[in-house]
Design a protein around this motif. Structure first.
Motif, PDB file in Angstrom:
ATOM      1  N   UNK A 143     106.054   1.371 -34.666  1.00 20.60           N
ATOM      2  CA  UNK A 143     105.653  -0.028 -34.773  1.00 20.60           C
ATOM      3  C   UNK A 143     106.911  -0.846 -35.028  1.00 20.60           C
ATOM      4  N   UNK A 144     107.170  -1.813 -34.145  1.00 24.05           N
ATOM      5  CA  UNK A 144     108.396  -2.596 -34.239  1.00 24.05           C
ATOM      6  C   UNK A 144     108.245  -3.935 -34.931  1.00 24.05           C
ATOM      7  N   UNK A 145     107.026  -4.359 -35.234  1.00 20.37           N
ATOM      8  CA  UNK A 145     106.796  -5.648 -35.896  1.00 20.37           C
ATOM      9  C   UNK A 145     105.579  -5.527 -36.805  1.00 20.37           C
ATOM     10  N   UNK A 146     105.541  -6.376 -37.804  1.00 21.74           N
ATOM     11  CA  UNK A 146     104.449  -6.379 -38.778  1.00 21.74           C
ATOM     12  C   UNK A 146     103.487  -7.529 -38.474  1.00 21.74           C
ATOM     13  N   UNK A 147     102.219  -7.415 -38.907  1.00 20.97           N
ATOM     14  CA  UNK A 147     101.260  -8.506 -38.690  1.00 20.97           C
ATOM     15  C   UNK A 147     101.786  -9.822 -39.270  1.00 20.97           C
ATOM     16  N   UNK A 148     101.646 -10.886 -38.498  1.00 23.41           N
ATOM     17  CA  UNK A 148     102.105 -12.200 -38.929  1.00 23.41           C
ATOM     18  C   UNK A 148     103.550 -12.491 -38.551  1.00 23.41           C
TER      19      UNK A 148
END
Length: 149
Positions: A38-43
């Motif tokens: 996963x390269x990005x977080x929620x938001x």
């Protein structure tokens, strides 16, 4: 009345713009699979083309080998090849799906000796129609050559 009609049109335009932006928040995978990274977080705000997830597709199994150009002689798409799953010692059969049209890198660079040339490597993608239960994504396969026939 004309002023109220204008305000209504502006509100509808703003709503359409907001709906367009909202449609950009949906991620759709190109195929079924297992998330590997996963390269990005929620938001988090990311730019177009940024890899948010890395997935391993589960709709087909394949392996990539890098073969020297001298090893490619006589190989073509559709050829059946023998492979060995290192973890279990099981023999497998695969089918060459594609051979790269251009080399990826040199596995041996020429030295100052006269007559030497680089030996380049080409990617070979092999489809694996049947994998044993013990096989997991990322396990090592050994290339054992082309099958007879």
């Amino acid at each position: 009345v004309q002023s109220a009609g204008s305000a209504e049109q502006q509100a509808k335009a703003a709503q359409a713009e907001a709906e367009a932006y909202q449609s950009y928040t949906e991620l759709i995978a190109p195929s079924d699979g297992v998330i590997l990274a996963q390269g990005a977080q929620p938001g988090e705000l990311v730019g177009a083309g940024f890899p948010v997830f890395t997935i391993q597709a589960t709709d087909g199994h394949w392996a990539r080998f890098y073969m020297t150009e001298t090893s490619l002689a006589g190989l073509k798409n559709g050829d059946r090849v023998k492979l060995k799953l290192i973890a279990t010692g099981q023999e497998l059969e695969g089918k060459i799906q594609s051979i790269a049209a251009a080399p990826d890198f040199a596995v041996k660079k020429a030295t100052q000796t006269a007559g030497e040339t680089d030996v380049r490597s080409f990617g070979v993608k092999v489809e694996l129609p049947q994998l044993p239960e013990a096989a997991a994504i990322g396990m090592t396969l050994q290339w054992n050559g082309k099958t007879e026939g």
